[in-house]
Design a protein around this motif. Structure first.
Motif, PDB file in Angstrom:
ATOM      1  N   PRO A 151       0.824  -1.211   0.000  1.00 58.63           N
ATOM      2  CA  PRO A 151       0.000   0.000   0.000  1.00 58.63           C
ATOM      3  C   PRO A 151       0.859   1.262   0.000  1.00 58.63           C
ATOM      4  O   PRO A 151       1.963   1.279   0.541  1.00 58.63           O
ATOM      5  CB  PRO A 151      -0.790  -0.102   1.309  1.00 58.63           C
ATOM      6  CG  PRO A 151      -0.737  -1.542   1.695  1.00 58.63           C
ATOM      7  CD  PRO A 151       0.549  -2.065   1.150  1.00 58.63           C
ATOM      8  N   GLU A 152       0.325   2.300  -0.606  1.00 59.91           N
ATOM      9  CA  GLU A 152       1.043   3.575  -0.689  1.00 59.91           C
ATOM     10  C   GLU A 152       1.154   4.253   0.678  1.00 59.91           C
ATOM     11  O   GLU A 152       2.158   4.863   0.991  1.00 59.91           O
ATOM     12  CB  GLU A 152       0.313   4.495  -1.673  1.00 59.91           C
ATOM     13  CG  GLU A 152       1.009   5.815  -1.880  1.00 59.91           C
ATOM     14  CD  GLU A 152       0.289   6.684  -2.886  1.00 59.91           C
ATOM     15  OE1 GLU A 152       0.210   7.903  -2.629  1.00 59.91           O
ATOM     16  OE2 GLU A 152      -0.192   6.163  -3.901  1.00 59.91           O
ATOM     17  N   ASP A 153       0.124   4.139   1.472  1.00 55.34           N
ATOM     18  CA  ASP A 153       0.088   4.804   2.770  1.00 55.34           C
ATOM     19  C   ASP A 153       0.848   3.969   3.806  1.00 55.34           C
ATOM     20  O   ASP A 153       0.539   2.790   4.009  1.00 55.34           O
ATOM     21  CB  ASP A 153      -1.371   4.974   3.209  1.00 55.34           C
ATOM     22  CG  ASP A 153      -1.531   5.858   4.431  1.00 55.34           C
ATOM     23  OD1 ASP A 153      -0.641   5.849   5.303  1.00 55.34           O
ATOM     24  OD2 ASP A 153      -2.557   6.549   4.512  1.00 55.34           O
ATOM     25  N   PRO A 154       1.846   4.567   4.488  1.00 54.16           N
ATOM     26  CA  PRO A 154       2.610   3.796   5.473  1.00 54.16           C
ATOM     27  C   PRO A 154       1.739   3.303   6.626  1.00 54.16           C
ATOM     28  O   PRO A 154       2.008   2.247   7.200  1.00 54.16           O
ATOM     29  CB  PRO A 154       3.670   4.780   5.963  1.00 54.16           C
ATOM     30  CG  PRO A 154       3.094   6.128   5.683  1.00 54.16           C
ATOM     31  CD  PRO A 154       2.287   5.966   4.428  1.00 54.16           C
ATOM     32  N   ARG A 214       0.429   0.067   5.627  1.00 55.05           N
ATOM     33  CA  ARG A 214       1.457  -0.977   5.700  1.00 55.05           C
ATOM     34  C   ARG A 214       1.672  -1.431   7.144  1.00 55.05           C
ATOM     35  O   ARG A 214       1.821  -2.617   7.419  1.00 55.05           O
ATOM     36  CB  ARG A 214       2.767  -0.492   5.086  1.00 55.05           C
ATOM     37  CG  ARG A 214       2.683  -0.308   3.569  1.00 55.05           C
ATOM     38  CD  ARG A 214       4.025  -0.112   2.925  1.00 55.05           C
ATOM     39  NE  ARG A 214       4.795   0.998   3.428  1.00 55.05           N
ATOM     40  CZ  ARG A 214       4.762   2.240   2.939  1.00 55.05           C
ATOM     41  NH1 ARG A 214       3.954   2.546   1.928  1.00 55.05           N
ATOM     42  NH2 ARG A 214       5.533   3.187   3.453  1.00 55.05           N
ATOM     43  N   ILE A 215       1.680  -0.481   8.076  1.00 57.36           N
ATOM     44  CA  ILE A 215       1.859  -0.821   9.501  1.00 57.36           C
ATOM     45  C   ILE A 215       0.707  -1.691   9.982  1.00 57.36           C
ATOM     46  O   ILE A 215       0.911  -2.737  10.602  1.00 57.36           O
ATOM     47  CB  ILE A 215       2.001   0.463  10.351  1.00 57.36           C
ATOM     48  CG1 ILE A 215       3.334   1.162  10.028  1.00 57.36           C
ATOM     49  CG2 ILE A 215       1.867   0.143  11.840  1.00 57.36           C
ATOM     50  CD1 ILE A 215       3.426   2.590  10.524  1.00 57.36           C
ATOM     51  N   PHE A 216      -0.520  -1.275   9.684  1.00 55.48           N
ATOM     52  CA  PHE A 216      -1.674  -2.055  10.115  1.00 55.48           C
ATOM     53  C   PHE A 216      -1.754  -3.386   9.365  1.00 55.48           C
ATOM     54  O   PHE A 216      -2.181  -4.394   9.923  1.00 55.48           O
ATOM     55  CB  PHE A 216      -2.965  -1.252  10.000  1.00 55.48           C
ATOM     56  CG  PHE A 216      -3.099  -0.229  11.088  1.00 55.48           C
ATOM     57  CD1 PHE A 216      -3.423  -0.613  12.379  1.00 55.48           C
ATOM     58  CD2 PHE A 216      -2.868   1.111  10.832  1.00 55.48           C
ATOM     59  CE1 PHE A 216      -3.521   0.330  13.402  1.00 55.48           C
ATOM     60  CE2 PHE A 216      -2.963   2.056  11.847  1.00 55.48           C
ATOM     61  CZ  PHE A 216      -3.293   1.665  13.137  1.00 55.48           C
ATOM     62  N   ALA A 262       8.964   5.677   9.931  1.00 51.85           N
ATOM     63  CA  ALA A 262       9.530   6.991   9.593  1.00 51.85           C
ATOM     64  C   ALA A 262       8.614   7.731   8.622  1.00 51.85           C
ATOM     65  O   ALA A 262       8.341   8.927   8.794  1.00 51.85           O
ATOM     66  CB  ALA A 262      10.924   6.822   8.995  1.00 51.85           C
ATOM     67  N   GLU A 263       8.129   7.020   7.619  1.00 51.66           N
ATOM     68  CA  GLU A 263       7.235   7.647   6.654  1.00 51.66           C
ATOM     69  C   GLU A 263       5.915   8.049   7.301  1.00 51.66           C
ATOM     70  O   GLU A 263       5.381   9.125   7.030  1.00 51.66           O
ATOM     71  CB  GLU A 263       7.001   6.694   5.482  1.00 51.66           C
ATOM     72  CG  GLU A 263       6.292   7.354   4.330  1.00 51.66           C
ATOM     73  CD  GLU A 263       6.104   6.418   3.142  1.00 51.66           C
ATOM     74  OE1 GLU A 263       5.139   6.659   2.390  1.00 51.66           O
ATOM     75  OE2 GLU A 263       6.887   5.463   2.968  1.00 51.66           O
TER      76      GLU A 263
END
Length: 129
Positions: free
Chosen positions: A2-5, A8-10, A65-66
């Motif tokens: 996914p574009e949104d960090p 990605r975290i979730f 970080a992002e």
């Protein structure tokens, strides 16, 4: 990816939770177990186990970080600290799972991480709507 960090975290937390199936040894961390057991007695194996855990931490760091840059989280620790927290919660939950014989503590720990990360990285309204 996914574009949104944040996604990605979730997504990572969702993956870790999906892996919590089967017998305890099937979802707990061999590197963590080795490091706990032999950190003072077998330095070479302990170093290799630590390297495995640390490299996993480092794979999470760029997403944090992002996310910190994108969401400008107030009072947030740095990205490395958030990656370490994630690994700490998982490793600790694995210890509890071994003691309890169930993945309940790991599910609980991941739920706590989700709540904390929602606080740090809140969803934003889509300005196009």
């Amino acid at each position: 990816a996914p574009e949104d960090p944040r996604d990605r975290i979730f997504g990572y937390l969702d993956l870790r939770e999906a892996l919590l199936t089967g017998a305890v040894p099937e979802y707990t961390c061999l590197a963590g177990t080795l490091l706990q057991e032999i950190h003072n007695t077998t330095p070479g194996i302990a170093a290799a186990a630590w390297q495995a855990i640390d490299s996993h931490i480092r794979t999470l760091e760029p997403d944090f970080a992002e996310a910190l840059a994108r969401y400008r989280a107030a009072d947030a620790p740095d990205a490395l600290s958030l990656a370490r927290l994630t690994q700490s919660v998982l490793q600790g939950a694995f210890i509890l799972a071994k003691g309890e014989g169930t993945p309940d503590a790991a599910h609980e720990g991941i739920d706590h991480l989700r709540r904390y990360f929602r606080y740090l990285f809140p969803e934003r309204e889509d300005p196009a709507k």
